[in-house]
Write an enzyme that holds these catalytic residues in place. Structure first.
Site, PDB file in Angstrom:
ATOM      1  N   LYS A   1       0.879  -1.172   0.000  1.00 45.36           N
ATOM      2  CA  LYS A   1       0.000   0.000   0.000  1.00 45.36           C
ATOM      3  C   LYS A   1       0.916   1.222   0.000  1.00 45.36           C
ATOM      4  O   LYS A   1       1.480   1.589   1.027  1.00 45.36           O
ATOM      5  CB  LYS A   1      -0.920   0.014   1.214  1.00 45.36           C
ATOM      6  CG  LYS A   1      -1.961   1.125   1.164  1.00 45.36           C
ATOM      7  CD  LYS A   1      -2.865   1.102   2.375  1.00 45.36           C
ATOM      8  CE  LYS A   1      -4.029   2.068   2.188  1.00 45.36           C
ATOM      9  NZ  LYS A   1      -3.587   3.450   1.937  1.00 45.36           N
TER      10      LYS A   1
ATOM     11  N   ASP B   1       2.477   4.756   0.157  1.00 45.27           N
ATOM     12  CA  ASP B   1       2.158   5.915   0.985  1.00 45.27           C
ATOM     13  C   ASP B   1       2.428   7.188   0.193  1.00 45.27           C
ATOM     14  O   ASP B   1       3.518   7.769   0.261  1.00 45.27           O
ATOM     15  CB  ASP B   1       3.002   5.882   2.254  1.00 45.27           C
ATOM     16  CG  ASP B   1       2.423   6.751   3.352  1.00 45.27           C
ATOM     17  OD1 ASP B   1       1.339   7.329   3.145  1.00 45.27           O
ATOM     18  OD2 ASP B   1       3.046   6.863   4.417  1.00 45.27           O
TER      19      ASP B   1
ATOM     20  N   GLU C   1       3.551   1.687   4.885  1.00 50.59           N
ATOM     21  CA  GLU C   1       2.192   1.972   5.339  1.00 50.59           C
ATOM     22  C   GLU C   1       1.340   0.730   5.530  1.00 50.59           C
ATOM     23  O   GLU C   1       0.514   0.671   6.435  1.00 50.59           O
ATOM     24  CB  GLU C   1       1.496   2.918   4.346  1.00 50.59           C
ATOM     25  CG  GLU C   1       0.131   3.371   4.843  1.00 50.59           C
ATOM     26  CD  GLU C   1      -0.641   4.177   3.811  1.00 50.59           C
ATOM     27  OE1 GLU C   1      -1.674   4.766   4.190  1.00 50.59           O
ATOM     28  OE2 GLU C   1      -0.240   4.215   2.649  1.00 50.59           O
TER      29      GLU C   1
END
Length: 321
Positions: free
Chosen positions: A38, A40, A179
Site C-alpha cells: 500500500k 504511501d 504503510e
C-alpha cells in the site's frame, strides 16, 4: 478520453473514471488474492489523450503540473487510463510528508532541491479508448505491466505483488516501516468510485500511550476530539502530539465526557507549540488535569512529532501498563 467516454479536459473527475476504493481488514493468507504494497503517497488517475497526459487526484484535483518529471507518462498509448500512486522516496521508502511537500509547492516545483517523484502504476482501466474494467484483475495487470515496461523510465514503475502468503508479506512490509498492504481478489472487476471487499486495505498501525491534555467540545455534553501528548522515545519527555477524534464507542464517550468535565483546569500541562496551524484549534481546547491516559494508534509519528491518522484505542485504567 474519446468523445463517447468524456475527455481529459474535464475540470473534475467523472464518476465513471473515479478510482475504486477498498474496505479495511486484518492480514490474511489467500491463493485467491494478490498482495501488494500500500504505497504511501497521493492516489492519482492518469489519462493519456490527444498527445498529452493528465493526472487527477481521487477528488478530481489536477496534479499534472506539480510533478513535471512524470510527464514521461505521455509515452503510454493514446486512450490509456491508469490507476496508481505518486510517491517520493526518503531513504528508500515512500514518505508521505515528502510527497505532500512537493504537492503543496505546486507547478514547477521540480528544482535542484526537490526530491523526484515516482508513479507506481497498479491498475489499468482504459486501453485504446476502450474500458478494461470488466476484465479480471490478473488480465488488467498483465497488460499494464507491458505498458509500463515499454514506457522505459525510472520515474514510472509497475507495482509488483505476490499471491498467497499475505501474512508473511504484511510482516515484511511492517518491518520496513511502510504503510501497509493491499489485498485484491485475482478475479475482481474494477468498480470505479465504489468501495468493495474485493479490495482490502491492511494498514500498519503503531500504538502510543498518551496523556490527555484537553478536549474540544461539541454542542451539548459531548466532545469533538482529545488533545494528547506522548513521548517520541522512552525517556524523551512528553510533547504535544495532536488531536484524536475517532475510535470512541458510546460507552467510552459517556465515561470520557464525565471524566473530562470533572478534571477541567485553567492551563495546559505542557507549553503548546507556537507554530501549530489554525486547524489544530488549540485556542478552543478545554484543558484538563494530567490524570487521564489512553492508548492511541496511528500510521506513524511524523518528523514534527505528530501522530498521523490517530485512532483512539482505549483508556488506560489505574494499575495498567
Amino acid at each position: 478520453m474519446s468523445a463517447g467516454a468524456g475527455t481529459i479536459a474535464a475540470t473534475s473527475l467523472p464518476a465513471r473514471f473515479a478510482p475504486m476504493l477498498a474496505t479495511a481488514g486484518p492480514p490474511f493468507d489467500s491463493d485467491r488474492h494478490l498482495f501488494e504494497v500500500k504505497w504511501d503517497g497521493i492516489r492519482a488517475v492518469t489519462m493519456v489523450d490527444r498527445g498529452r497526459v493528465r493526472m487527477l487526484s481521487r477528488r478530481g484535483i489536477d496534479l499534472t503540473g506539480n510533478y513535471p518529471e512524470l510527464a514521461v507518462l505521455e509515452r503510454l498509448p493514446p486512450g490509456t487510463m491508469v490507476d496508481g500512486e505518486i510517491v517520493v522516496l526518503n531513504e528508500g521508502r515512500p514518505d508521505f510528508e515528502f510527497v505532500l511537500r512537493r504537492d503543496r509547492r505546486g507547478p514547477g516545483a521540480a528544482d535542484g532541491d526537490a526530491r523526484p517523484a515516482a508513479y507506481l502504476a497498479f491498475d489499468l482501466t482504459y486501453l485504446g479508448y476502450e474500458p478494461t474494467m470488466e476484465l479480471p484483475l490478473t488480465e488488467r495487470r498483465a497488460r499494464l505491466a507491458e505498458l509500463v515496461e515499454a514506457c522505459g523510465t525510472g520515474h514510472v514503475a509497475f507495482s509488483e505483488g505476490i499471491v498467497g502468503a499475505g501474512m508473511r508479506f504484511y510482516r515484511e512490509v511492517c518491518e520496513r516501516a511502510m504503510e501497509g498492504v493491499m489485498a485484491k481478489r485475482l478475479d475482481s472487476r474494477y468498480l470505479p468510485g465504489r468501495r468493495s471487499d474485493a479490495w482490502v486495505k491492511i494498514k500498519r498501525r503503531i500504538s502510543y500511550h498518551c496523556l490527555v491534555l484537553g478536549f474540544i467540545d461539541k454542542e451539548g455534553r459531548d466532545f469533538q476530539s482529545l488533545a494528547v501528548a506522548t513521548e517520541r522515545a522512552p525517556g524523551a519527555g512528553l510533547h504535544y502530539a495532536g488531536r484524536v477524534g475517532t475510535g470512541f464507542d458510546a460507552a467510552e464517550r459517556g465515561e470520557l465526557n464525565d471524566l473530562l468535565r470533572r478534571h477541567r483546569c485553567a492551563e495546559p500541562l505542557l507549553p503548546m507549540p507556537a507554530d501549530r496551524s489554525a486547524r489544530d484549534q488549540l485556542d478552543q481546547v478545554s484543558w484538563v488535569e494530567p490524570v487521564l491516559f489512553c492508548v492511541v494508534s496511528c500510521v506513524e509519528m511524523t518528523a514534527g512529532g505528530m501522530l498521523r491518522a490517530p485512532v483512539f484505542e482505549r483508556l488506560v485504567r489505574e494499575g495498567e501498563d
